[in-house]
Design an enzyme around this catalytic site. Sequence first.
Site, PDB file in Angstrom:
ATOM      1  N   ASP A   1      44.179  41.009  -2.582  1.00 52.54           N
ATOM      2  CA  ASP A   1      44.364  40.462  -3.914  1.00 52.54           C
ATOM      3  C   ASP A   1      44.021  38.976  -3.921  1.00 52.54           C
ATOM      4  OD1 ASP A   1      45.164  40.648  -6.619  1.00 52.54           O
ATOM      5  OD2 ASP A   1      47.162  39.898  -6.140  1.00 52.54           O
TER       6      ASP A   1
ATOM      7  N   GLU B   1      37.846  38.668 -11.671  1.00 55.18           N
ATOM      8  CA  GLU B   1      38.651  38.196 -12.794  1.00 55.18           C
ATOM      9  C   GLU B   1      37.828  37.268 -13.670  1.00 55.18           C
ATOM     10  OE1 GLU B   1      42.691  35.533 -13.622  1.00 55.18           O
ATOM     11  OE2 GLU B   1      42.616  36.842 -11.857  1.00 55.18           O
TER      12      GLU B   1
ATOM     13  N   GLY C   1      52.118  41.622 -14.043  1.00 58.83           N
ATOM     14  CA  GLY C   1      52.740  42.775 -14.689  1.00 58.83           C
ATOM     15  C   GLY C   1      54.246  42.832 -14.611  1.00 58.83           C
TER      16      GLY C   1
ATOM     17  N   GLY D   1      54.274  35.899 -12.318  1.00 56.87           N
ATOM     18  CA  GLY D   1      55.702  35.626 -12.379  1.00 56.87           C
ATOM     19  C   GLY D   1      56.354  36.501 -13.442  1.00 56.87           C
TER      20      GLY D   1
ATOM     21  N   ASP E   1      38.378  36.380  -6.543  1.00 55.02           N
ATOM     22  CA  ASP E   1      38.890  35.612  -7.673  1.00 55.02           C
ATOM     23  C   ASP E   1      38.139  34.300  -7.821  1.00 55.02           C
ATOM     24  OD1 ASP E   1      40.268  34.375  -9.672  1.00 55.02           O
ATOM     25  OD2 ASP E   1      42.216  34.378  -8.662  1.00 55.02           O
TER      26      ASP E   1
END
Length: 276
Positions: free
Chosen positions: A83, A135, A207, A180, A105
């Site tokens: 991630d 992203e 999420g 968060g 990312d």
Amino acid sequence: MPLVGGKELLDRAERGGYAVAGFNVSNVELALGVIDAAEARRAPILLQFNPSNIEHFGGIEVAGATARALAQASDAPVAVHLDHGPDITLLRAACQTGFTSLMFDGSTTPIDRNIQDTRLAGALAIEYGVAIEAELGHVGGREPGVATSESVLTDPAAARRFVDETQVDSLAISVGTAHGLAGNVDVALVRELRAATRGLPLVLHGGSGVEPNALRDCVRAGVRKLNVSTEIHAAFTQAVAGASGSDPRPALRDARNAVAAAASLRIDALGSALRA
């Protein structure tokens, strides 16, 4: 059940009209807890590691080997996902260690640079036969190991260009959530982005703070993966906060169970229970 690929999980979710949960874990008990939830709910999941998680685990080799062993021993389909990979060096190391899904990312860079770098990440993913997520826009908030700034919502026209020029397998979008425990989702924007990207699987980061009903709306609008970190880490921390004595194992077992309970709620909201 053998370790599975991230693309396989997304393809199944697309056909079934549900979303899979990607759980970011930073220790073994967290990993075991989310796998317990996946097995109990008979659900596919992604076991995820951002750079901070990897550092805490003792490096990419240790994180990858641990995750692969846990996935291969599980009765549920589990993919191992990097991630918020910040650069090709870490993405390549993840591939070499056996990760089955990658996220690059470049969301804090201008779109032209993001497209250029994402293409390189995509070529690496093709080389190793793994899925690639990117992203566009930027999901702000705070999460250890994730480079964040103020949120920038994803523009549908930019998303169409980005997807056309990168050919990614999935796209993380910024539609109001934050890393968060926070998040209000613009479901109408999710629908616009789904149409603009011609039905590409969409990914929702941040999420942990999204209400279950809003998650269900997001799934109906085209979200096929949801990232969860803060919620399960908070469950773990609260469970061990009152520990006493010289043996940590009872507290760690309680924490594992608390993580499983929190993860199960997200699995149910995404419609991925009984999909294994």
